[in-house]
Design a protein around this motif. Structure first.
Motif, mmCIF file in Angstrom:
data_model
loop_
_atom_site.group_PDB
_atom_site.id
_atom_site.type_symbol
_atom_site.label_atom_id
_atom_site.label_comp_id
_atom_site.label_asym_id
_atom_site.label_seq_id
_atom_site.Cartn_x
_atom_site.Cartn_y
_atom_site.Cartn_z
ATOM 1 N N LEU A 11 -7.904 -11.267 54.108
ATOM 2 C CA LEU A 11 -8.465 -11.841 55.256
ATOM 3 C C LEU A 11 -9.107 -13.130 55.097
ATOM 4 O O LEU A 11 -8.828 -14.115 55.691
ATOM 5 C CB LEU A 11 -9.254 -10.790 56.009
ATOM 6 N N GLN A 23 -10.572 -7.657 52.418
ATOM 7 C CA GLN A 23 -11.313 -8.851 52.780
ATOM 8 C C GLN A 23 -10.834 -10.058 51.958
ATOM 9 O O GLN A 23 -10.829 -11.169 52.740
ATOM 10 C CB GLN A 23 -12.885 -8.535 52.443
ATOM 11 N N PRO A 69 -8.304 -3.137 56.012
ATOM 12 C CA PRO A 69 -7.954 -4.340 55.881
ATOM 13 C C PRO A 69 -8.714 -4.809 54.434
ATOM 14 O O PRO A 69 -9.632 -4.431 53.978
ATOM 15 C CB PRO A 69 -8.483 -5.383 56.658
ATOM 16 N N THR A 74 -1.451 -15.642 60.971
ATOM 17 C CA THR A 74 -2.987 -15.077 60.816
ATOM 18 C C THR A 74 -3.069 -14.111 62.042
ATOM 19 O O THR A 74 -3.764 -13.266 61.712
ATOM 20 C CB THR A 74 -3.886 -16.409 60.865
ATOM 21 N N LEU A 83 -4.542 -10.557 61.422
ATOM 22 C CA LEU A 83 -5.577 -10.086 62.118
ATOM 23 C C LEU A 83 -5.709 -9.025 63.091
ATOM 24 O O LEU A 83 -6.570 -8.085 63.389
ATOM 25 C CB LEU A 83 -6.409 -11.197 63.072
#
Length: 133
Positions: free
Chosen positions: A80, A77, A75, A65, A69
């Protein structure tokens, strides 16, 4: 390093993002250390099998993670969100198990691990909430 990125803010508040990344890497290290400490509890080793498994799973998920990040360029979504949810779930499970060992068996290393899991869980929840907003 986040401040030097051409797209430092991206989807998240930079402070909350940095806090979550730090919490993830700290939790990964502490969970790894807790698993190692549990292995030394030879007298109670059978009581720690689940804890060791959760420690190692949590360490791997938190580390992944943190790395996901750190990547601020374009990125996804959904990725994430899923990664933060997985980290939150791993921290919750590991934190619950370690809290139980800290309380019932007076295992200090588990108390430290549970605290780190709770910090990481909260940081992931805060970041996830800002993503959902």
């Amino acid at each position: 390093m986040l401040q030097t990125h051409p797209n430092p803010a991206g989807l998240f508040d930079q402070g909350a993002l940095a806090e979550c990344i730090d919490a993830c890497f700290e939790c990964a290290n502490i969970c790894t250390s807790c698993a190692d400490a549990c292995l030394e509890e030879r007298e109670h080793l059978m009581h720690f099998v689940s804890c060791i498994r959760l420690n190692l799973d949590c360490a791997d998920i938190c580390g992944a993670t943190g790395r996901v990040l750190l990547r601020l360029t374009q990125p996804d979504q959904n990725v994430l969100r899923a990664q933060l949810q997985a980290c939150l779930a791993a921290c919750q499970a590991c934190g619950n198990e370690c809290e139980r060992h800290a309380r019932e068996m007076n295992m200090t290393h588990c108390a430290v691990c549970a605290e780190s899991c709770r910090r990481c869980e909260q940081a992931c929840q805060d970041l996830l909430s800002s993503l959902s907003a």
